[in-house]
Design a protein around this motif. Structure first.
Motif, short mmCIF file in Angstrom:
data_model
loop_
_atom_site.label_atom_id
_atom_site.label_comp_id
_atom_site.label_asym_id
_atom_site.label_seq_id
_atom_site.Cartn_x
_atom_site.Cartn_y
_atom_site.Cartn_z
N ILE A 162 -3.14 -3.51 -0.45
CA ILE A 162 -2.25 -3.10 -1.54
C ILE A 162 -0.82 -3.06 -1.03
O ILE A 162 -0.53 -2.37 -0.05
CB ILE A 162 -2.64 -1.72 -2.10
CG1 ILE A 162 -4.11 -1.67 -2.50
CG2 ILE A 162 -1.74 -1.37 -3.29
CD1 ILE A 162 -4.56 -0.29 -2.98
N THR A 163 0.09 -3.75 -1.71
CA THR A 163 1.51 -3.61 -1.41
C THR A 163 2.12 -2.54 -2.31
O THR A 163 1.56 -2.19 -3.35
CB THR A 163 2.27 -4.94 -1.61
OG1 THR A 163 2.26 -5.29 -3.01
CG2 THR A 163 1.65 -6.05 -0.80
N GLY A 164 3.25 -2.01 -1.89
CA GLY A 164 3.87 -0.93 -2.67
C GLY A 164 2.97 0.27 -2.80
O GLY A 164 2.90 0.91 -3.84
N ALA A 165 2.27 0.58 -1.70
CA ALA A 165 1.19 1.58 -1.76
C ALA A 165 1.63 3.00 -1.45
O ALA A 165 0.79 3.89 -1.38
CB ALA A 165 0.08 1.17 -0.79
N SER A 166 2.92 3.24 -1.29
CA SER A 166 3.35 4.56 -0.83
C SER A 166 3.51 5.59 -1.94
O SER A 166 3.73 6.77 -1.67
CB SER A 166 4.69 4.44 -0.07
OG SER A 166 5.70 3.90 -0.91
N VAL B 64 -6.19 -1.31 3.18
CA VAL B 64 -5.10 -1.69 4.08
C VAL B 64 -3.82 -1.61 3.25
O VAL B 64 -3.64 -2.40 2.32
CB VAL B 64 -5.31 -3.10 4.66
CG1 VAL B 64 -4.15 -3.47 5.58
CG2 VAL B 64 -6.63 -3.18 5.41
N LEU B 65 -2.97 -0.66 3.58
CA LEU B 65 -1.84 -0.30 2.72
C LEU B 65 -0.52 -0.73 3.33
O LEU B 65 -0.27 -0.53 4.51
CB LEU B 65 -1.83 1.21 2.48
CG LEU B 65 -3.15 1.82 2.01
CD1 LEU B 65 -3.00 3.32 1.83
CD2 LEU B 65 -3.64 1.16 0.72
N ASN C 131 1.38 -5.16 -5.84
CA ASN C 131 1.80 -4.04 -6.66
C ASN C 131 3.29 -3.71 -6.54
O ASN C 131 3.87 -3.15 -7.46
CB ASN C 131 0.97 -2.80 -6.29
CG ASN C 131 1.53 -1.53 -6.90
OD1 ASN C 131 1.47 -1.33 -8.11
ND2 ASN C 131 2.09 -0.66 -6.07
N ALA C 132 3.94 -4.04 -5.44
CA ALA C 132 5.32 -3.64 -5.21
C ALA C 132 6.23 -4.17 -6.32
O ALA C 132 6.11 -5.33 -6.74
CB ALA C 132 5.80 -4.14 -3.86
#
Length: 247
Positions: free
Chosen positions: A12-16, A35-36, A91-92
């Motif tokens: 996942i991107t933009g996972a923060s 995996v983030l 996702n970002a």
């Protein structure tokens, strides 16, 4: 296996924060291996701690999606650590809203770099792996603004999300029967996306609009629904709005 999510390796991107965080935690509860990637490693570290403290499996890597090498490194880490990647969630994204007449070209550049090129870099990193595996699933975060132009002030943002929709549709046509492609198109959802706007008048309008926002967990459930389908079922598109949102 209890479901078709358990033991899948999901990047996942933009996972923060926001949709990325909610999705990571929801999928972890269903047994996924996460995996983030994101820029804010302090937040990623806390999310990973939250997941692992409950018995889940997760790791992270600092990732700025405008950097092709960093996106590649995130995907490579998933494969090197777990031997495969089953799902990539692009996702970002950012949403700075302002009238075109403001000519905020730096904001336009950032939206193009993150919202469009970031998705393409994710696809470029994962597609060869998916093709070698003869399996995989792209999930791209679009927006209802990619179906109808978000106006006033959202013309360029809508342009980037129209692009994500076109890329997702074209990718599905091109890559064949073993790789799935889903676009998720949310309406107003409670996340940090609304904080991208620093044009005062537009920001007030965005904040008013987002009073109807639904929780990020609503999108996480939709993503899980797409992933958990049998391998021969491809959920191509999911549009999700608050019931109060009329466009």
């Amino acid at each position: 296996m209890k479901n078709n999510i358990e033991n899948k390796v999901i990047v996942i991107t933009g996972a923060s924060s926001g949709l990325g965080e909610a999705t990571a935690k929801h999928l972890a509860e269903k047994g996924a291996i996460l995996v983030l990637g994101a820029r804010r490693t302090d937040k990623l570290e806390q999310i990973v701690k939250d997941i692992t403290s409950k018995g889940g499996t997760a790791t992270f890597l600092k990732t700025d999606v405008i950097n092709k090498a960093q996106v590649q490194a995130l995907v490579d880490m998933a494969v090197n650590t777990y031997g495969k990647i089953d799902v990539l969630i692009n996702n970002a994204g950012i949403m700075p809203i302002a009238p075109m007449s403001e000519v905020r070209t730096d904001e336009w550049d950032n939206m193009i770099d993150i919202n469009i090129k970031g998705v393409l870099y994710g696809i470029a990193a994962a597609l060869p792996i998916f093709q070698k595996q003869e399996s995989g699933h792209f999930i791209n975060l679009g927006s209802v603004a990619g179906i109808k132009v978000f106006s006033p002030g959202g013309t360029v943002y809508s342009g980037t999300k129209y692009a994500v929709r076109a890329i997702s549709d074209g990718l599905r046509h091109e890559i064949g029967r073993n790789i799935r492609t889903t676009i998720i198109e949310p309406g107003a959802v409670d996340s940090e996306l609304k904080l991208s706007t620093n044009h005062q008048e537009s920001s007030a309008g965005v904040n008013e609009f987002y009073k109807m926002a639904i929780p990020a967990a609503s999108i996480a459930r939709a993503i899980a629904f797409a992933i958990e389908q049998p391998a021969d079922v491809d959920i191509n598109e999911i549009v999700i709005r608050p019931t109060a949102q009329d466009f």
